[in-house]
Design an enzyme around this catalytic site. Structure first.
Site: not given
Length: 416
Positions: A86, A88, A149, A183-184, A206, A388
């Site tokens: 992903h 994003d 990520d 995805e997040e 991922d 994150h």
């Protein structure tokens, strides 16, 4: 360190991608949730064209990118294998102005990320750093997340694609790749076109630290709690006021104290109060409900509703309402019928000198929903950690090894 390494495209791609802000946003019903995700999508399309990828499809409305590596000669009848990542990054921490730097030959001690902010990446806080002594780490300047990520996964897939296209002697069937938005925020599979993708099975790239493989996710639901009260002047409130804030607090107190993310690990599920806003008249609270076991998951949802029923009986019907919706289910239910995917991933890691570690995802991936949509899809590691957060990092050597793993997985299905 990087010079002379035959897999340097992985790091070149990664350092380029993390500088592009692709943060997604939860407070929208658009796809993609942020237009800036198209910036990376367009770059990937351009790079795929330059390297000679086939069947490139850019969903310019919803921000999905698809492409192929044609089968090597003699492998045209092999299964079609897919790899997905992903684009994003998490809404939790800003992804604008990312300034990556490489800490060469990490000495195992503290890494000063930002002197002005006194931000330090320390093995005292993150003990797993100790195992990376002598390797090269990519870190932030302590003011943003890094974006490993999942731009690590994007870079690794792109480097694999470039390698297969420039080395036709490597045996492999047709390879499909895809890059998804959002995805997040749990929307990465919303407009994923399985007919366009056309793979028999796939891997999402991922995951986290090198060696970790995941074929199991939470079952997940979201719930919005609304409490309606009655406000009157506090000087004359006796018998009249109904304070919605206090009732919301009471609701939370009815949930099991230790079924909370602060106290759970492994396959232990939880109720998570993710946000609350209100006043005496009305309070809303957002919850997520998680469990790996489907029976326990359904029991958690039932308990949540029973707590609301109890308070309505106590304070009057309609005081508390619940809107609840399932988000995704444990992909293990699907993948038990496709054990070759994990078996091959484990075998390839061991060939690369890495002992695989199969762990349950305490969350979800695009693969959760894709598996139930008909595309069996376990999750592979990327070599990143501390996602994150401002303390996010990626290991150069781990990322290079993941790229090699993808190449070898492609070989696994040649002629099968």
């Amino acid at each position: 360190m990087i010079k002379g390494d035959p897999m340097t495209k992985t790091i070149e791609y990664f350092l380029e991608y993390v500088k592009i802000d692709t943060q997604s946003c939860e407070d929208t019903d658009k796809t993609p949730s942020t237009e800036k995700q198209h910036d990376l999508a367009k770059l990937l399309v351009s790079q795929l064209k330059d390297m000679g990828a086939a069947d490139i499809t850019y969903d310019s409305e919803n921000c999905y990118v698809y492409a192929s590596v044609p089968a090597a000669p003699g492998c045209e009848d092999s299964p079609v294998l897919g790899f997905i990542a992903h684009m994003d990054t998490s809404p939790a921490v800003t992804g604008a102005g990312v300034k990556p730097r490489i800490v060469e030959n990490y000495d195992g001690g503290d890494i000063l990320l930002n002197a002005a902010e006194k931000t330090v990446l320390s093995p005292a806080d993150f003990p797993e750093l100790k195992a990376l002594r002598g390797q090269d780490l990519i870190v932030t300047d302590g003011t943003t997340l890094l974006g490993a990520d999942d731009k690590a996964g994007v870079a690794e897939i792109m480097a694999m694609t470039q390698r297969l296209l420039t080395h036709p002697e490597i045996p492999h069937g047709r390879i499909r790749i895809a890059f998804t938005p959002d995805e997040e925020i749990g929307a990465g599979a919303d407009f994923f076109d399985l007919s366009v993708f056309g793979a028999d099975f796939a891997y999402t790239v991922d995951g986290g630290e090198l060696g970790e493989l995941e074929d199991e996710t939470f079952n997940a639901a979201g719930a919005k709690l609304t409490v309606r009260g009655r406000n009157v002047h506090p000087g004359s409130a006796k018998g009249k006021m109904i304070n919605s804030i206090l009732i919301a607090q009471e609701f939370h107190s009815l949930l099991p104290v230790f079924q909370n993310p602060m106290y759970t690990e492994g396959r232990e599920g939880f109720f998570h109060l993710d946000g609350i806003h209100g006043n005496v008249e009305e309070t809303t609270a957002q919850y997520i409900i998680r469990d790996h076991d489907r029976t326990l998951f359904e029991g958690k949802k039932e308990l949540f509703l029973k707590c609301a029923d109890f308070l309505n009986e106590k304070y009057g019907e309609g005081t508390v309402t619940v809107e609840m919706e399932d988000s995704y289910y444990n992909m293990k239910e699907v993948l038990v019928s496709h054990t070759h995917l994990m078996e091959n991933a484990c075998r390839v890691l061991r060939e690369l000198g890495v002992e695989p570690k199969i762990v349950p995802v305490r969350g979800g991936t695009d693969g959760s929903r894709l598996s139930f949509m008909g595309l069996p899809c376990p999750n592979l590691c990327t070599g990143g950690a501390n996602y994150h957060s401002r303390f996010e990092y990626a290991c150069v050597q781990s990322m290079e090894k993941v790229t090699e793993m993808l190449v070898r997985l492609a070989e696994c299905y040649a002629g099968n």
